[in-house]
Scaffold this active site. Structure first.
Site, PDB file in Angstrom:
ATOM      1  N   SER A  75      -9.527   1.612   3.256  1.00  0.00           N
ATOM      2  CA  SER A  75      -8.440   2.585   2.122  1.00  0.00           C
ATOM      3  C   SER A  75      -7.587   2.143   1.280  1.00  0.00           C
ATOM      4  O   SER A  75      -6.617   2.202   0.435  1.00  0.00           O
ATOM      5  CB  SER A  75      -7.263   3.999   2.525  1.00  0.00           C
ATOM      6  OG  SER A  75      -7.135   3.243   3.928  1.00  0.00           O
TER       7      SER A  75
ATOM      8  N   SER B  88      -9.517  -0.551   7.850  1.00  0.00           N
ATOM      9  CA  SER B  88      -8.768  -0.271   6.122  1.00  0.00           C
ATOM     10  C   SER B  88      -8.382  -1.534   5.324  1.00  0.00           C
ATOM     11  O   SER B  88      -8.043  -1.110   4.034  1.00  0.00           O
ATOM     12  CB  SER B  88      -8.510   0.769   5.893  1.00  0.00           C
ATOM     13  OG  SER B  88      -8.986   2.209   6.022  1.00  0.00           O
TER      14      SER B  88
ATOM     15  N   LYS C 187       0.350  -1.332   0.061  1.00  0.00           N
ATOM     16  CA  LYS C 187      -0.225  -0.024  -0.003  1.00  0.00           C
ATOM     17  C   LYS C 187       0.220   1.619   0.514  1.00  0.00           C
ATOM     18  O   LYS C 187       2.228   1.019   0.821  1.00  0.00           O
ATOM     19  CB  LYS C 187      -0.648  -0.308   1.047  1.00  0.00           C
ATOM     20  CG  LYS C 187      -1.591   1.041   1.363  1.00  0.00           C
ATOM     21  CD  LYS C 187      -3.161   1.033   2.757  1.00  0.00           C
ATOM     22  CE  LYS C 187      -3.820   2.162   2.587  1.00  0.00           C
ATOM     23  NZ  LYS C 187      -4.807   1.946   3.931  1.00  0.00           N
TER      24      LYS C 187
END
Length: 468
Positions: free
Chosen positions: A159, A183, A84
């Site tokens: 996210s 997330s 990420k």
């Protein structure tokens, strides 16, 4: 034609290790297959912000040479992992999917990336996120939002959106995400994979761009529970350079995976989805089916109560907004126009929260932690909803804004207990449904044990997005 289950891109990390050992697959062959799949599919999925193909191929060649010489660094040797893009990878930009940091090149690896390299894993690239891990699916940022491989017209959760989409689509077998209000578990829920928010402090956050210091976690996203345990083994461990890191030697998170759930006590938090935020009927029906499956496997399941989702959410919001404001205040004052609209809207309320509000939220936090601890004194694991709805269309901002907060993930950021989300079915529209399992502090292994038993009995992990 190769059956999709035997195609390299659908192999789990443990299956990859077996194939390497049997010499039916090599690290270079695997990476070439994944790069071809990324080239074919990612233009419509947008999982990657930055594909680091050349460096990954160099690492794959090195891994192959080591295997040829009879050396292996561990279960992740030669296995590609996506990162990420709020987690530092040396030499690559950490953009946080934002114009603010578009040229921000990391000088060193984050602690978790260092650990992955030590375990022999190959870093394949940086993955899409919501802006600074707080915005939503947005079209006003330097990079397009990731899309859901089950239906590209829908969002993949966030996210850690690129992490969820890429693992579910077979672009890479493993990914790292972060979880401050859900997330890791949101994309796991939306994309039909396994996402674990480990116990707070179990995994170092050094080298990870902060959102909320006392709520942030780094966690694994995988297609199987066994792979989740493997990835957690690689990244867990005490880091004195992370003030939130716990001095624990917890390891071998997969050692209970084959034990089943016979005689385990599971507390079902029904009021989360029946009263606090009434769930979509298909989500509720899938949760009932989870309880039926686990009872058939020998678990004892009782209904239990916790503080309401409204209360957990209020505590989370005050703490998150206050701590995020402390990070972003200088940029929000000097460069507000360089944020996307969603992130700016979600960060600005932190300017108006008082010290009294923050201290009050932290005081109430200790009380809700005690309430969860009280339940876990009587139950090995808690079961509850994750998302209350299937994923909405990515271009329907109103429906996304309505459904995103309809979830039961934030309680366990507030409390820090380990929490795992995984697939519990498919909606009539062909979108994943989900369930969440929650455990005692540093007993992540039992959470994984229950998830593994459910995965074996239900078999939803055998379902793949309609991409092949």
């Amino acid at each position: 034609m190769t059956h999709p289950e035997s195609a390299p891109h659908w192999l789990s990390a443990s299956e990859i290790a077996q194939a390497f050992a049997a010499k039916t697959l090599s690290p270079v062959e695997l990476l070439n297959a994944l790069l071809a799949r990324i080239e074919a599919l990612d233009p419509s999925l947008n999982a990657f912000i930055r594909l680091d193909a050349d460096a990954a191929m160099g690492a794959a060649r090195q891994a192959e040479a080591e295997l040829t010489a009879g050396r292996s660094r561990g279960p992740l040797h030669g296995v590609p992992v996506g990162i990420k893009d709020i987690i530092d990878v040396a030499g690559l930009p950490t953009t946080c999917h934002s114009k603010i940091l578009v040229d921000n090149t990391a000088a060193t690896d984050a602690a978790v990336v260092q650990k992955l390299r030590q375990a022999g894993a190959i870093i394949i690239g940086k993955l899409s996120t919501h802006e600074f891990a707080i915005g939503g699916p947005s079209f006003d940022l330097p990079f397009p939002p990731a899309r859901n491989p089950w239906n590209r017209n829908h969002h993949p959760g966030g996210s850690s959106s690129g992490s969820g989409a890429g693992v579910a689509a077979g672009l890479f077998p493993l990914a790292l995400g972060t979880d401050t209000g859900g997330s890791v578990r949101n994309p796991a829920s939306a994309c039909g994979i396994v996402g674990l928010k480990p116990t707070y402090g179990l995994v170092s956050r050094r080298g990870v761009f902060p959102l909320s210091y006392t709520l942030d976690h780094v966690g694994p996203l995988t297609r199987t529970v066994a792979d989740n345990a493997l990835l957690l083994d690689a990244i867990a461990g005490h880091d004195p350079a992370d003030p939130g890191s716990a001095a624990t030697q917890s390891r071998r998170f997969g050692h209970l995976l084959d034990r089943g759930v016979r005689d385990l006590r599971i507390g079902f938090v029904r009021h989360f989805h029946e009263h606090d935020l009434p769930a979509h009927p298909e989500v509720a029906a899938a949760l009932e089916d989870v309880t039926r499956v686990l009872r058939a496997e020998g678990a004892r399941i009782d209904t239990v109560t916790l503080p309401t989702l409204t209360e957990f959410a209020a505590i989370n919001r005050v703490i998150l907004c206050s701590e995020a404001w402390s990070v972003h205040a200088p940029w929000l004052r000097d460069r507000p126009g360089d944020y996307g609209a969603l992130a700016r809207r979600r960060l600005l309320p932190g300017a108006f929260i008082t010290a009294g509000d923050y201290v009050g939220a932290q005081r109430r936090r200790t009380e809700v932690i005690a309430a969860v601890e009280d339940r876990l004194a009587d139950y090995d694991v808690l079961l509850c909803a994750s998302s209350m709805d299937p994923s909405s269309r990515i271009d329907d901002a109103t429906e996304t804004a309505r459904t995103y907060p309809r979830q039961a993930r934030t309680p366990f950021n507030v409390t820090g207990h380990p929490a795992l989300a995984m697939m519990s079915g498919l909606s009539r529209a062909g979108l994943p449904l989900s369930v969440q399992f929650v455990g005692r502090y540093f007993d992540d292994a039992t959470v994984l044990r229950v998830a593994a038993a459910y995965q074996r009995a239900a078999g939803w992990h055998d379902q793949k997005p309609p991409l092949d």
